[in-house]
Design an enzyme around this catalytic site. Structure first.
Site, mmCIF file in Angstrom:
data_model
loop_
_atom_site.group_PDB
_atom_site.id
_atom_site.type_symbol
_atom_site.label_atom_id
_atom_site.label_comp_id
_atom_site.label_asym_id
_atom_site.label_seq_id
_atom_site.Cartn_x
_atom_site.Cartn_y
_atom_site.Cartn_z
ATOM 1 N N VAL A 707 -2.284 1.646 -9.101
ATOM 2 C CA VAL A 707 -3.464 1.795 -8.353
ATOM 3 C C VAL A 707 -3.264 1.574 -6.810
ATOM 4 O O VAL A 707 -4.086 1.765 -5.960
ATOM 5 C CB VAL A 707 -4.826 1.012 -8.846
ATOM 6 C CG1 VAL A 707 -5.134 1.623 -10.010
ATOM 7 C CG2 VAL A 707 -4.364 -0.399 -8.877
ATOM 8 N N SER A 709 -0.246 -0.192 -3.723
ATOM 9 C CA SER A 709 0.950 -1.103 -3.601
ATOM 10 C C SER A 709 0.679 -2.134 -2.281
ATOM 11 O O SER A 709 0.211 -1.505 -1.266
ATOM 12 C CB SER A 709 2.210 -0.003 -3.312
ATOM 13 O OG SER A 709 1.959 0.909 -2.329
ATOM 14 N N GLY A 710 0.861 -3.221 -2.670
ATOM 15 C CA GLY A 710 0.651 -4.216 -1.543
ATOM 16 C C GLY A 710 1.953 -4.363 -0.637
ATOM 17 O O GLY A 710 2.923 -3.670 -0.766
ATOM 18 N N SER A 711 1.889 -5.313 0.149
ATOM 19 C CA SER A 711 3.108 -5.521 1.108
ATOM 20 C C SER A 711 4.359 -5.977 0.300
ATOM 21 O O SER A 711 5.544 -5.864 0.531
ATOM 22 C CB SER A 711 2.805 -6.636 2.093
ATOM 23 O OG SER A 711 2.252 -7.669 1.425
ATOM 24 N N PHE A 712 3.947 -6.613 -1.158
ATOM 25 C CA PHE A 712 5.498 -7.140 -1.673
ATOM 26 C C PHE A 712 5.485 -6.302 -3.119
ATOM 27 O O PHE A 712 6.064 -6.755 -3.848
ATOM 28 C CB PHE A 712 5.482 -8.668 -1.809
ATOM 29 C CG PHE A 712 5.719 -9.234 -0.487
ATOM 30 C CD1 PHE A 712 4.730 -9.867 0.705
ATOM 31 C CD2 PHE A 712 7.082 -9.122 0.027
ATOM 32 C CE1 PHE A 712 4.930 -10.407 1.642
ATOM 33 C CE2 PHE A 712 7.288 -9.610 1.150
ATOM 34 C CZ PHE A 712 6.231 -10.440 2.052
ATOM 35 N N GLY A 713 4.612 -5.496 -3.380
ATOM 36 C CA GLY A 713 4.860 -4.943 -4.862
ATOM 37 C C GLY A 713 3.791 -3.958 -5.224
ATOM 38 O O GLY A 713 2.970 -3.443 -4.314
ATOM 39 N N THR A 714 3.856 -3.564 -6.524
ATOM 40 C CA THR A 714 2.947 -2.268 -6.872
ATOM 41 C C THR A 714 1.890 -3.017 -7.696
ATOM 42 O O THR A 714 1.941 -4.172 -8.452
ATOM 43 C CB THR A 714 3.868 -1.566 -7.700
ATOM 44 O OG1 THR A 714 5.326 -1.256 -6.985
ATOM 45 C CG2 THR A 714 3.075 -0.435 -7.985
ATOM 46 N N VAL A 715 0.548 -2.400 -7.856
ATOM 47 C CA VAL A 715 -0.625 -2.818 -8.365
ATOM 48 C C VAL A 715 -0.838 -1.778 -9.570
ATOM 49 O O VAL A 715 -1.022 -0.664 -9.357
ATOM 50 C CB VAL A 715 -1.665 -3.007 -7.481
ATOM 51 C CG1 VAL A 715 -2.836 -3.643 -8.190
ATOM 52 C CG2 VAL A 715 -1.461 -3.735 -6.189
ATOM 53 N N ASP A 838 -2.871 -10.429 7.406
ATOM 54 C CA ASP A 838 -2.506 -8.969 7.022
ATOM 55 C C ASP A 838 -3.624 -8.370 6.731
ATOM 56 O O ASP A 838 -3.915 -7.394 5.500
ATOM 57 C CB ASP A 838 -1.582 -8.863 5.773
ATOM 58 C CG ASP A 838 -0.888 -7.370 5.805
ATOM 59 O OD1 ASP A 838 -0.317 -7.072 4.867
ATOM 60 O OD2 ASP A 838 -0.914 -6.858 6.788
#
Ligand SMILES: *[C@@H]1O[C@H](CO)[C@@H](O)[C@H](O)[C@H]1NC(C)=O
Ligand SMILES: *[C@@H]1O[C@H](CO)[C@@H](O)[C@H](O)[C@H]1NC(C)=O
Ligand SMILES: *[C@@H]1O[C@H](CO)[C@@H](O)[C@H](O)[C@H]1NC(C)=O
Ligand SMILES: *[C@@H]1O[C@H](CO)[C@@H](O)[C@H](O)[C@H]1NC(C)=O
Ligand SMILES: *[C@@H]1O[C@H](CO)[C@@H](O)[C@H](O)[C@H]1NC(C)=O
Ligand SMILES: *[C@@H]1O[C@H](CO)[C@@H](O)[C@H](O)[C@H]1NC(C)=O
Length: 932
Positions: A707, A709-715, A838
């Site tokens: 759904v 992707s954040g700054s350090f990974g995937t959601v 952020d």
């Protein structure tokens, strides 16, 4: 006999004329004198009955009739009013009362002076309008009422002064329109209506004034296009229509129609279209000013063929193609040996700076190419332009070094090359430019040390070298430039201490050395900089106490935050009446904070991050100072007081105990009720949910469940079967450097904070995946309406997830309020202030009813725990600086996270919500940003 009679007759006539002089002109002038006040003593002392009239000061008589023909009282500091008796000087040809302090009105009796040819009453304080009587002076050739305070309009009767050659009504308060009767003054050669409030269009009738040589209409409120009638005035050599309010395009055959122009001032209008291609054929053209218009297209290189060109000013238009080749005209201008001024700043010119600019005229005094898209480097031989007084190349895309030859520009007073990409060292030859007043080198990539030779520039007012990569110490030599009012060296790598000679800079208004590596104690002499208004020393390693700055009563902003300063806060600061901002946060200050004066206002005084401060007003949220004060005084207290205090403290303690146990009891009950689904610490979670469970819940982390992707990974979206609940699982990309730190930051930040507009962290998973790699995931509440970003930019979302409609203004407003409440909570109401670092639309998630929940605390900082060094390392090692476009500019410069940075991001978010444009939209170029 005949001869005798003739002689007798003429003698009689002369006598008669002489008698008239005594009787009329003398009386008239004495009456005039009686109404005059003399600023200089006795300046009109010769105006007495024992002295011949024709030798009175400022008086000239006719050779035969001895009547007064000329009265010239220019600049004699006379005041008072102009007597109507002046109308009795019936032989007067020239009347000059200019540059005095006459008040009152112009007497209408001036109209009796039917022989008058020159009338000059300029530079007085005359009021009202021009009396109609004046239009009887039908021989008037020169008429100047310049710079009085004449209201009303220009009367149409002016058309009866048929002989008028010079008419100057400049700098009055004339209103209304220009009368068409002006067109009858066909002898006119010079006209000025400059600086009035004349409106409407220029009458077509002025097309008849074909003798006109100089026309000045500047600074009025005219309307309409460039007056077509002016194209008829082919004798014009001086045209000044600066700031007239004209619009429209200029005719391409401009130069053919007005071929005698030498000076053209057309700046400050609304002209559009191209520069008339025929302008360069005007062979005597010397000055061309077309600044501040909306001209487009290119600058014709044929200006290089105008032999006497001295000044070319196209500043602040939209000239240039924004593609390469816009600067060809500069090469052509090398033919113009008289050139003194070239200003094409604030346009859309793109291209490499041609080396040929070093071959421009040696008479060039002013060269400005600032605020364009100019690339390339500064020519090695720039030092050839030996007459330069001002060189402005700032706000371009220039690279390479500042050539050493710049030191040959001995007349340079302003060197402005800030905000480029220049590199290398600052040449020490700059110290040879001893006339330098303004030096702007900031916002480049200059490295090495600050040249000691700068100390020779003893006229410097403004020295700005911040935002570079300069290292070494601040040279003592700079501290002897007593003229300095602004000294800005912030955001470099400067080390060492702030020299005590800083106290010599008694004209210094602004001192900025923030964000360097300066250390040691602040010099006591800082208190001698009496003119100081802005003092920015934050973000260094200064220690010791605040020096005695009692005398700096005029300071407006002081920032000492982020240092290692200690000691107490001087109480006298409370009385600095101009103070608007005092930031002492993140230091080691201690003791009691004053509560009076400026310390009553928590928007002015910032003190967080000083563990040992106490007291102050309650908004500062410091611990109270109770313990110290009363205990020290106990000796002086009576027994009764001791008892009273003892009892009160006892009661307070019991009360506290009761409240604490009550809270504990309630909390316990709550925990029992919530069936352990939300235990108090994360440590107890991670065992509860395993890698395997998450893998199942997300169909093996299938891409159909992604759904975002954040700054350090995937959601991923996941269904937890045990809870029968949809959640969002953020799987951190452990390959990404800093991911582990981000994971910890998020756990720590979210552990203790709760707010309805924060995404709720349910649990976390710290485990090993099936391949034996480290696995970290965070499990959040699921937000069914996705992110704000998807709503603002639906065109970038795949069809199935695209929102079916756009947000209404009210919904946008509510979302903005939600985000603002979170920030307020994080910044002000948490135990310790937290900076999110952020904030952006993709981190703003929307639930069922479009309530916003801020997420992604991977970069969040607890400001108190933060220490400069480790954060800087984390940023640079992780390569993370927030998100481009949303991160505050100071983050890019290695600045420290602050709540101010979040506010900046919030501002950008608001702008994006209202404009629908991302800050990174292609629309925005180097100087044109969503922010600006
Ligand atoms: C009249 O003016 C003359 C010339 O300035 C001067 O010498 C003389 O003293 C004046 N007489 C009187 C009475 O002021
Ligand atoms: C002008 O001169 C006439 C005759 O000498 C006199 O009556 C009149 O008062 C004078 N006017 C002024 C304004 O002095
Ligand atoms: C200009 O002069 C003409 C002829 O002398 C006259 O008829 C006309 O009224 C004058 N125009 C104005 C506006 O004064
Ligand atoms: C400064 O000028 C002096 C003499 O005018 C000259 O000798 C010296 O080389 C110049 N310095 C630099 C760095 O150009
Ligand atoms: C300063 O910077 C230059 C180049 O950027 C480097 O060579 C030099 O070692 C630095 N000096 C110090 C004292 O850090
Ligand atoms: C506090 O200072 C701010 C900024 O100077 C000002 O706008 C505000 O009115 C002040 N508040 C009070 C309560 O004086």
């Amino acid at each position: 006999m005949k001869v005798f009679i003739l002689l007798a007759l003429s003698t009689l006539m002369l006598l008669e004329a002489y008698r008239f002089t005594d009787e009329t002109d003398r009386q008239a002038l004495l009456e005039f004198k009686s109404q005059v006040s003399e600023g200089k003593r006795d300046v009109l002392s010769s105006w007495n009955n024992s002295f011949p009239l024709c030798r009175w000061k400022g008086v000239r008589c006719g050779r035969k009739h001895k009547r007064v023909t000329l009265l010239d009282l220019n600049g004699l500091q006379l005041g008072g009013v102009i007597s109507p008796s002046i109308g009795n000087l019936s032989f007067l040809i020239s009347l000059n009362l200019s540059d005095n302090s006459f008040g009152g009105t112009i007497p209408r009796e001036v109209g009796n002076l039917f022989r008058l040819e020159h009338l000059d009453m300029s530079l007085n304080f005359l009021k009202e309008g021009i009396p109609v009587g004046i239009y009887n002076c039908s021989r008037l050739a020169e008429f100047s009422l310049f710079s009085n305070n004449l209201g009303k309009g220009v009367p149409s009767e002016i058309g009866s002064l048929r002989k008028l050659v010079v008419l100057d009504l400049g700098q009055n308060d004339l209103r209304g329109k220009l009368p068409a009767s002006l067109g009858n003054l066909t002898s006119l050669m010079e006209v000025s209506f400059t600086t009035n409030n004349i409106e409407g269009e220029i009458p077509d009738d002025i097309a008849r004034l074909t003798q006109m040589v100089a026309l000045q209409l500047s600074a009025n409120k005219f309307s309409g296009v460039f007056p077509p009638s002016i194209y008829n005035l082919s004798s014009l050599s001086f045209l000044n229509i600066f700031g007239c309010g004209f619009s429209g395009n200029l005719r391409p055959d401009f130069g053919h129609l007005l071929p005698n122009l030498e000076h053209i001032y057309m700046g400050g209008n609304y002209f559009t279209g191209a520069i008339p291609i025929t302008l360069p054929i005007i062979s005597n053209l010397q000055v061309l000013g077309m600044e501040d218009n909306n001209l487009r297209g290119s600058i014709p290189p044929s200006f290089g063929q105008v032999p006497n060109l001295q000044s070319l000013n196209f500043r602040a238009n939209q000239l240039g193609s924004r593609s390469f080749g816009d600067l060809d005209f500069l090469g052509a201008l090398t033919n113009c040996s008289q050139l003194q001024v070239v200003d094409v700043g604030e346009n859309w010119l793109r291209g490499d700076l041609p080396n040929s600019i070093a071959n421009l005229s040696r008479n060039l005094m002013y060269l400005s190419l600032q605020t364009n898209f100019i690339s390339g480097s500064i020519p090695h031989d720039i030092g050839n332009l030996i007459s330069l007084q001002s060189l402005r190349l700032n706000l371009n895309l220039l690279t390479g070094p500042l050539p050493t030859s710049v030191g040959k520009l001995l007349g340079l007073e302003e060197l402005s090359i800030h905000s480029n990409r220049l590199s290398g060292e600052i040449p020490s030859s700059i110290g040879n430019i001893t006339r330098l007043v303004y030096l702007y080198l900031s916002n480049n990539s200059f490295e090495g040390t600050i040249p000691l030779s700068l100390g020779k520039c003893s006229q410097l007012l403004d020295l700005q070298i911040g935002y570079n990569k300069l290292n070494g110490t601040i040279p003592q030599e700079i501290m002897v430039i007593r003229s300095l009012t602004t000294l800005s060296m912030s955001h470099n790598y400067l080390s060492g201490s702030l020299a005590k000679d800083v106290g010599r800079l008694q004209n210094l208004v602004r001192l900025s050395v923030s964000a360097n590596k300066l250390s040691g104690e602040l010099p006591q002499t800082l208190g001698n900089c009496f003119s100081m208004e802005f003092m920015y020393l934050q973000g260094n390693l200064f220690d010791g106490a605040i020096p005695d700055i009692k005398m700096l009563v005029g300071v407006k902003e002081v920032d000492l935050s982020n240092n290692n300063l200690s000691g107490s806060i001087p109480g006298y600061i409370a009385n600095f009446s101009s103070l608007q901002y005092l930031n002492l946060s993140i230091n080691n200050f201690e003791g009691m904070v004053p509560t009076e004066g400026k310390f009553q206002n928590s928007t002015i005084v910032l003190l967080f991050g000083n563990k040992n401060l106490c007291g102050g007003i309650k908004e500062l949220k410091l611990k109270p100072c109770i313990a110290v004060a009363p205990l020290m005084e106990t000796n002086h207290l009576s027994l009764l007081k001791k008892v009273v205090i003892g009892v009160s403290v006892g009661i307070a303690f019991l009360l506290l105990l009761f409240i604490v146990s009550l809270c504990w009891f309630i909390k316990r009950k709550k925990n029992q009720k919530t069936n352990n689904s939300a235990a108090s610490t994360l440590e107890s979670f991670h065992e509860k949910i395993s890698y395997g469970v998450l893998q199942n819940a997300t169909d093996g982390f299938s891409s159909s469940n992604i759904v975002g992707s954040g700054s350090f990974g995937t959601v991923f979206k996941a269904l937890l079967p045990t809870e029968n609940k949809i959640v969002a699982v953020k799987v951190l990309n452990m390959q990404r450097r800093g991911a582990m730190k981000s994971f910890m930051a998020e756990c720590v930040s979210l552990k203790d904070i709760k707010h309805r507009n924060l995404v709720k962290l349910l649990t976390a998973c710290a485990s090993i995946d099936f391949h034996g790699n480290e696995f970290r995931a965070l499990i959040y509440e699921f937000m069914p309406n996705g992110s704000l970003d998807m709503w603002l930019h639906p065109e970038e979302v795949e069809e199935i997830r695209r929102p079916s409609r756009t947000l209404t203004l009210l919904e946008r407003l509510n979302i903005a309020i939600d985000v603002a409440s979170v920030l307020d909570y994080l910044h002000v109401h948490c135990h310790e202030p937290i900076a999110h670092c952020d904030l952006k639309p993709s981190n703003t998630l929307l639930d069922d009813d479009l309530t916003a929940h801020v997420s992604d605390f991977g970069l969040a900082r607890l400001l108190l725990k933060f220490d400069q060094e480790s954060f800087f390392n984390q940023l640079s090692s992780a390569g993370v600086r927030g998100t481009i476009g949303y991160a505050a500019p100071e983050y890019g410069m290695g600045g420290q996270p602050s709540i101010h940075g979040d506010v900046y991001s919030f501002g950008v978010l608001l702008l994006e919500m209202l404009t629908g444009k991302r800050p990174t939209n292609e629309l925005f170029g180097d100087n044109f940003t969503l922010h600006s």
